[in-house]
Design a protein around this motif. Structure first.
Motif, PDB file in Angstrom:
ATOM      1  N   ALA A 152       1.901   7.746   7.126  1.00 15.82           N
ATOM      2  CA  ALA A 152       2.838   6.703   7.543  1.00 15.82           C
ATOM      3  C   ALA A 152       2.948   5.625   6.472  1.00 15.82           C
ATOM      4  O   ALA A 152       4.036   5.091   6.228  1.00 15.82           O
ATOM      5  N   LEU A 153       1.842   5.292   5.823  1.00 17.21           N
ATOM      6  CA  LEU A 153       1.868   4.288   4.763  1.00 17.21           C
ATOM      7  C   LEU A 153       2.718   4.761   3.590  1.00 17.21           C
ATOM      8  O   LEU A 153       3.561   4.009   3.075  1.00 17.21           O
ATOM      9  N   LEU A 154       2.516   5.989   3.170  1.00 14.91           N
ATOM     10  CA  LEU A 154       3.306   6.516   2.058  1.00 14.91           C
ATOM     11  C   LEU A 154       4.788   6.502   2.383  1.00 14.91           C
ATOM     12  O   LEU A 154       5.627   6.120   1.559  1.00 14.91           O
ATOM     13  N   LYS A 156       7.661   4.388   0.403  1.00 16.85           N
ATOM     14  CA  LYS A 156       8.755   5.124  -0.231  1.00 16.85           C
ATOM     15  C   LYS A 156      10.113   4.761   0.366  1.00 16.85           C
ATOM     16  O   LYS A 156      11.128   4.736  -0.338  1.00 16.85           O
ATOM     17  N   ASN A 157      10.117   4.471   1.679  1.00 18.75           N
ATOM     18  CA  ASN A 157      11.378   4.170   2.368  1.00 18.75           C
ATOM     19  C   ASN A 157      11.754   2.694   2.324  1.00 18.75           C
ATOM     20  O   ASN A 157      12.775   2.297   2.885  1.00 18.75           O
ATOM     21  N   GLY A 158      10.909   1.869   1.706  1.00 22.04           N
ATOM     22  CA  GLY A 158      11.210   0.453   1.610  1.00 22.04           C
ATOM     23  C   GLY A 158      10.952  -0.330   2.874  1.00 22.04           C
ATOM     24  O   GLY A 158      11.453  -1.447   3.039  1.00 22.04           O
ATOM     25  N   GLU A 159      10.129   0.220   3.788  1.00 20.16           N
ATOM     26  CA  GLU A 159       9.766  -0.513   5.004  1.00 20.16           C
ATOM     27  C   GLU A 159       8.626  -1.501   4.732  1.00 20.16           C
ATOM     28  O   GLU A 159       8.352  -2.362   5.559  1.00 20.16           O
ATOM     29  N   LEU A 166      -3.861   8.657  -3.882  1.00 19.03           N
ATOM     30  CA  LEU A 166      -4.178   8.547  -5.297  1.00 19.03           C
ATOM     31  C   LEU A 166      -3.204   9.316  -6.180  1.00 19.03           C
ATOM     32  O   LEU A 166      -3.024   8.983  -7.356  1.00 19.03           O
ATOM     33  N   ILE A 167      -2.563  10.330  -5.636  1.00 19.54           N
ATOM     34  CA  ILE A 167      -1.629  11.132  -6.434  1.00 19.54           C
ATOM     35  C   ILE A 167      -0.176  10.794  -6.120  1.00 19.54           C
ATOM     36  O   ILE A 167       0.732  11.477  -6.556  1.00 19.54           O
ATOM     37  N   SER A 168       0.039   9.713  -5.395  1.00 19.36           N
ATOM     38  CA  SER A 168       1.401   9.387  -4.942  1.00 19.36           C
ATOM     39  C   SER A 168       2.293   8.824  -6.036  1.00 19.36           C
ATOM     40  O   SER A 168       3.503   8.802  -5.897  1.00 19.36           O
ATOM     41  N   ARG A 169       1.693   8.316  -7.132  1.00 13.89           N
ATOM     42  CA  ARG A 169       2.421   7.676  -8.237  1.00 13.89           C
ATOM     43  C   ARG A 169       3.083   6.369  -7.814  1.00 13.89           C
ATOM     44  O   ARG A 169       3.888   5.792  -8.552  1.00 13.89           O
ATOM     45  N   LEU A 170       2.754   5.881  -6.628  1.00 11.09           N
ATOM     46  CA  LEU A 170       3.337   4.612  -6.195  1.00 11.09           C
ATOM     47  C   LEU A 170       2.714   3.422  -6.911  1.00 11.09           C
ATOM     48  O   LEU A 170       3.151   2.289  -6.727  1.00 11.09           O
ATOM     49  N   ASN A 171       1.674   3.679  -7.692  1.00 10.91           N
ATOM     50  CA  ASN A 171       1.098   2.603  -8.500  1.00 10.91           C
ATOM     51  C   ASN A 171       1.703   2.584  -9.904  1.00 10.91           C
ATOM     52  O   ASN A 171       1.242   1.874 -10.781  1.00 10.91           O
ATOM     53  N   ASN A 172       2.761   3.402 -10.111  1.00 12.25           N
ATOM     54  CA  ASN A 172       3.427   3.470 -11.409  1.00 12.25           C
ATOM     55  C   ASN A 172       4.498   2.396 -11.481  1.00 12.25           C
ATOM     56  O   ASN A 172       5.536   2.488 -10.830  1.00 12.25           O
ATOM     57  N   GLU A 173       4.258   1.369 -12.268  1.00 11.57           N
ATOM     58  CA  GLU A 173       5.166   0.219 -12.312  1.00 11.57           C
ATOM     59  C   GLU A 173       6.548   0.599 -12.818  1.00 11.57           C
ATOM     60  O   GLU A 173       7.561   0.078 -12.365  1.00 11.57           O
ATOM     61  N   GLY A 224       8.516   0.099  -9.466  1.00 10.74           N
ATOM     62  CA  GLY A 224       8.472  -1.346  -9.358  1.00 10.74           C
ATOM     63  C   GLY A 224       7.044  -1.835  -9.427  1.00 10.74           C
ATOM     64  O   GLY A 224       6.100  -1.039  -9.424  1.00 10.74           O
ATOM     65  N   PRO A 225       6.841  -3.139  -9.479  1.00 13.09           N
ATOM     66  CA  PRO A 225       5.504  -3.687  -9.724  1.00 13.09           C
ATOM     67  C   PRO A 225       4.569  -3.578  -8.532  1.00 13.09           C
ATOM     68  O   PRO A 225       4.890  -4.006  -7.433  1.00 13.09           O
ATOM     69  N   ASN A 226       3.410  -2.949  -8.765  1.00 16.84           N
ATOM     70  CA  ASN A 226       2.294  -3.038  -7.810  1.00 16.84           C
ATOM     71  C   ASN A 226       2.635  -2.579  -6.396  1.00 16.84           C
ATOM     72  O   ASN A 226       2.239  -3.202  -5.420  1.00 16.84           O
ATOM     73  N   LYS A 227       3.375  -1.496  -6.244  1.00 13.41           N
ATOM     74  CA  LYS A 227       3.727  -1.056  -4.895  1.00 13.41           C
ATOM     75  C   LYS A 227       2.497  -0.564  -4.125  1.00 13.41           C
ATOM     76  O   LYS A 227       2.400  -0.750  -2.920  1.00 13.41           O
ATOM     77  N   LEU A 228       1.580   0.086  -4.823  1.00  8.14           N
ATOM     78  CA  LEU A 228       0.336   0.536  -4.205  1.00  8.14           C
ATOM     79  C   LEU A 228      -0.803   0.331  -5.187  1.00  8.14           C
ATOM     80  O   LEU A 228      -0.779   0.843  -6.304  1.00  8.14           O
ATOM     81  N   LYS A 229      -1.798  -0.441  -4.773  1.00  8.42           N
ATOM     82  CA  LYS A 229      -2.976  -0.681  -5.604  1.00  8.42           C
ATOM     83  C   LYS A 229      -4.218  -0.283  -4.814  1.00  8.42           C
ATOM     84  O   LYS A 229      -4.345  -0.623  -3.635  1.00  8.42           O
ATOM     85  N   ILE A 230      -5.121   0.441  -5.481  1.00  9.24           N
ATOM     86  CA  ILE A 230      -6.328   0.926  -4.816  1.00  9.24           C
ATOM     87  C   ILE A 230      -7.535   0.585  -5.679  1.00  9.24           C
ATOM     88  O   ILE A 230      -7.561   0.865  -6.875  1.00  9.24           O
TER      89      ILE A 230
END
Length: 336
Positions: A252-254, A258-261, A282-289, A293-299
């Motif tokens: 649900a978080l991913l 991804k959906n901008g919620e 960890l493999i979602s690439r959502l931490n790829n600025e 965009g900046p800092n969408k997912l940080k772990i």
């Protein structure tokens, strides 16, 4: 009394990799309460019984001591949990076996609150982004005196929703007040009445710019943050979890990110620790600025609690629990 520390490597200040770990300065107060201290960096489930067979006291941060193990340790008198959470200990069996169980609370209030605001400040002020711009030479090539990059947003006037208002949540709220941030304290989901000063869970999600999780993991709070929860949140909101990974439904978080919620999630904990290399977050690439965009997912690796001072307070708290047990006093007892 002989004490065995099963997972000393969960502390960075206790020289876990040193052959003389048991005489570490950080462990001075524990050593003062026992006749012998044996330390192991890590302990597998298969090693627990053999290592604890002659122990009067077992110290464990995350090593599991279940019924099968406890029934094989007739000499064991005291379990000292090197943490607050007790889900790795079979408390019911400990009671029937007459084994005292203690934990330590309040040692990480300052450390966790500092982590939360370090992440909030980084996200809203974009400090690392602006540092990188200068390191890349962009300011030097700029035609005006200031180099604008990612937007900088003031915290004053923002709303912080705190879920779990124990000592950790209260420490976060105290810092929020200094930044002129409005604080909402969430009631348990589905509660039929509101305690003074609290709002409903849904109201908190709907009105918070930042949501910080500090509640324990229970059957009722598992996947507290799920598809429905994210749909209630502002699409510009930031979620921070320093509590337990299973409070969040990963899928649900991913989807929400991804959906901008949801704008950003900062996680110091995951549902598996250590996580596998192919963990979906960890493999979602959502931490790829560049891509997202900046800092969408940080772990980060479950270190919000682990300032040097907090680690020492925890070790000293264990020593205090052993001292109280020896003096037949009840301090931080979970078995009663």
């Amino acid at each position: 009394m002989h004490a065995v520390f099963l997972d000393l490597q969960t502390f960075s200040i206790a020289n876990a990799n040193s052959p003389a770990a048991a005489t570490s300065t950080a462990l001075k107060n524990i050593n003062g309460q026992v006749t012998k201290l044996t330390c192991y960096n890590t302990t597998t489930p298969e090693q627990v019984v053999e290592r604890c067979r002659e122990a009067d006291i077992v110290i464990s941060n995350k090593v599991v001591l279940d019924k099968t193990i406890l029934m094989q340790l007739p000499q064991l008198k005291l379990i000292c949990i090197a943490a607050t959470g007790s889900n790795n200990i079979d408390l019911a069996t400990a009671r029937t076996q007459g084994i005292a169980v203690t934990n330590v609370t309040g040692y990480a209030n300052a450390s966790v609150a500092q982590y939360v605001f370090a992440q909030i400040l980084e996200y809203f002020h974009q400090t690392s982004h602006h540092n990188r711009n200068t390191e890349r030479g962009l300011w030097q090539q700029n035609p005006t005196f200031c180099l604008h990059g990612n937007a900088i947003t003031e915290l004053a006037g923002k709303t912080l929703g705190i879920i779990g208002y124990g000592s950790l949540g209260q420490a976060v709220a105290k810092i929020a007040a200094a930044f002129d941030i409005k604080v909402l304290i969430g009631e348990r989901p589905g509660a039929k009445s509101l305690r003074p000063g609290r709002c409903t869970f849904d109201f908190l999600l709907q009105h918070s710019d930042i949501v910080s999780l500090h509640c324990p993991l229970t059957a009722d709070t598992r996947h507290l943050m799920n598809e429905q929860s994210f749909q209630h949140m502002k699409p510009t909101a930031m979620l921070i979890n320093t509590a337990r990974g299973d409070l969040i439904d990963n899928r649900a978080l991913l989807a929400a990110l991804k959906n901008g919620e949801l704008a950003c999630a900062v996680l110091d904990v995951l549902d598996q620790e250590p996580p596998p290399a192919d963990h979906p977050l960890l493999i979602s690439r959502l931490n790829n600025e560049i891509d997202c965009g900046p800092n969408k997912l940080k772990i980060t690796g479950h270190i919000a609690w682990a300032s040097e001072q907090a680690q020492q307070r925890l070790l000293d708290g264990i020593a205090a629990n052993i001292c109280a047990y020896r003096e037949q006093k009840s301090l931080n007892r979970l078995d009663k």
